[in-house]
Design a protein around this motif. Sequence first.
Motif, short mmCIF file in Angstrom:
data_model
loop_
_atom_site.label_atom_id
_atom_site.label_comp_id
_atom_site.label_asym_id
_atom_site.label_seq_id
_atom_site.Cartn_x
_atom_site.Cartn_y
_atom_site.Cartn_z
N LEU A 1 0.82 -1.21 0.00
CA LEU A 1 0.00 0.00 0.00
C LEU A 1 0.85 1.27 0.00
N PHE A 2 1.94 1.26 0.77
CA PHE A 2 2.78 2.46 0.83
C PHE A 2 3.43 2.73 -0.52
N ARG A 3 3.97 1.71 -1.15
CA ARG A 3 4.62 1.91 -2.44
C ARG A 3 3.60 2.28 -3.53
N ALA A 4 2.38 1.79 -3.39
CA ALA A 4 1.33 2.21 -4.33
C ALA A 4 0.98 3.68 -4.12
N ALA A 5 0.97 4.13 -2.85
CA ALA A 5 0.63 5.52 -2.55
C ALA A 5 1.68 6.49 -3.08
N ILE A 6 2.95 6.10 -3.07
CA ILE A 6 4.01 6.99 -3.56
C ILE A 6 4.38 6.69 -5.01
N LYS A 7 3.57 5.81 -5.63
CA LYS A 7 3.77 5.44 -7.04
C LYS A 7 5.16 4.86 -7.31
N ALA A 8 5.62 4.02 -6.40
CA ALA A 8 6.90 3.34 -6.55
C ALA A 8 6.64 1.92 -7.06
N PRO A 9 7.62 1.31 -7.70
CA PRO A 9 7.43 -0.07 -8.20
C PRO A 9 7.15 -1.03 -7.04
N ARG A 10 6.36 -2.04 -7.32
CA ARG A 10 6.08 -3.05 -6.31
C ARG A 10 7.35 -3.85 -5.99
N SER A 11 7.49 -4.18 -4.71
CA SER A 11 8.69 -4.93 -4.31
C SER A 11 8.36 -6.11 -3.40
N VAL A 12 7.07 -6.40 -3.21
CA VAL A 12 6.71 -7.48 -2.28
C VAL A 12 7.18 -8.84 -2.80
N GLY A 13 7.44 -8.93 -4.10
CA GLY A 13 7.90 -10.19 -4.65
C GLY A 13 9.27 -10.62 -4.18
N ASP A 14 10.06 -9.68 -3.62
CA ASP A 14 11.40 -10.06 -3.15
C ASP A 14 11.37 -10.75 -1.78
N LEU A 15 10.19 -10.82 -1.17
CA LEU A 15 9.97 -11.52 0.11
C LEU A 15 10.62 -10.84 1.30
N SER A 16 11.18 -9.65 1.13
CA SER A 16 11.81 -8.98 2.28
C SER A 16 10.78 -8.58 3.33
N ALA A 17 9.57 -8.21 2.90
CA ALA A 17 8.53 -7.86 3.87
C ALA A 17 8.09 -9.09 4.66
N VAL A 18 8.07 -10.24 4.00
CA VAL A 18 7.73 -11.48 4.70
C VAL A 18 8.77 -11.77 5.78
N VAL A 19 10.03 -11.60 5.45
CA VAL A 19 11.10 -11.84 6.43
C VAL A 19 10.99 -10.86 7.60
N THR A 20 10.72 -9.58 7.30
CA THR A 20 10.58 -8.60 8.38
C THR A 20 9.43 -8.95 9.31
N GLY A 21 8.28 -9.31 8.75
CA GLY A 21 7.14 -9.68 9.58
C GLY A 21 7.40 -10.92 10.41
N LEU A 22 8.07 -11.90 9.82
CA LEU A 22 8.38 -13.13 10.55
C LEU A 22 9.37 -12.87 11.67
N LEU A 23 10.42 -12.09 11.38
CA LEU A 23 11.40 -11.77 12.42
C LEU A 23 10.76 -10.99 13.56
N LEU A 24 9.87 -10.06 13.23
CA LEU A 24 9.22 -9.28 14.28
C LEU A 24 8.41 -10.19 15.20
N ALA A 25 7.64 -11.10 14.61
CA ALA A 25 6.84 -12.01 15.43
C ALA A 25 7.71 -12.85 16.35
#
Length: 345
Positions: free
Chosen positions: A63-87
């Motif tokens: 959502l944030f990258r869509a709001a600032i019109k930046a390319p999507r990056s969720v495919g690199d799985l870095s957000a998944v790693v961040t969420g998992l590490l936080l938990a």
Amino acid sequence: MPASNLLLSSSPHAFTPVSTRKIMLAVVIALLPATGYGVYLYGLPALVLVLATVAASVASELLFRAAIKAPRSVGDLSAVVTGLLLALVLPPSTPIWMAVLGAVFSIVVAKEFFGGLGANPFNPALIGRAFLLMSFPAAITTWNKPFSAIADAVTTATPLNMVKQGASLADVAASVGAKDVGGLFAQLFLGNRSGSLGESSILLVTIGGLFLLGLGVIQWIVPAAVLASTALFSWAMGMDPLFSLLSGGVVFGAFFMATDYSTSPLTPAGKAVYGAGIGLLVALIRKLGGFPEGVTYAILVMNMLSPFLDKLRVKKYGYVAPKKPAKRRGSTGASSGTAAETKPI
């Protein structure tokens, strides 16, 4: 050679089949044993916590990258790693809305505000935990006994917290059902104690870390420096070095947090100092600080110093030190030469 045959581009000039997605997938796989064991210890609510932080991290980045019109990056799985590490660095009893808030803060503030993956100066998951610890200290320092449902769980103190309050290792051993200190160490290593979701079994955390080392995803210098310095400085400050390694999140932090590419130094000397600094700060906070644990803030402080540590023993590409001119002396001891050489300009 015709100009059309020349390929002119900026760096990088070397390429590898290893992509960011493959690296992040390897980290997820390495975290699965500790994650699964944490869910086994604390039940379905722990699984919900993991799924909530991962989903919130992915949605926040999208959502944030869509709001600032930046390319999507969720495919690199870095957000998944961040969420998992936080938990995995939160208590299993953390309220879901609170964990989601921490995930959003980790992605938006600690990562995307700085330009996204690779530009963040601090580990995003640890920033999220630090934010929650400062905002909701009671919830983030409330621990539950393993093998109990979170809804009706019995709160307890972690081994580190008991020692911080003046208990002996024998007292800690008795609290977890171990017969002696040796049994306590074995139980801490195998994993049956209160603590953050992912730090319970040192064995499984170590297996995950060795998996990443074997794949070449991380290098050995930082984990070795963190663990060795934690043991050394803990011993120097009058704490049991083995207990310091087996309790808390120092092993988890050494393998999965301190080795983050964008927040750790690049040079071997810088990595060694960086890891040693983390171990020193962990020991200092545990001994003198208000919190029984110090891994989060130790890593974040050294993240801040990481750019300066990159300057240690760095040789500039293509730089050759100038040779010193040979001194020539005459019979009187003064430099000899022709009139043209000695005449002032």
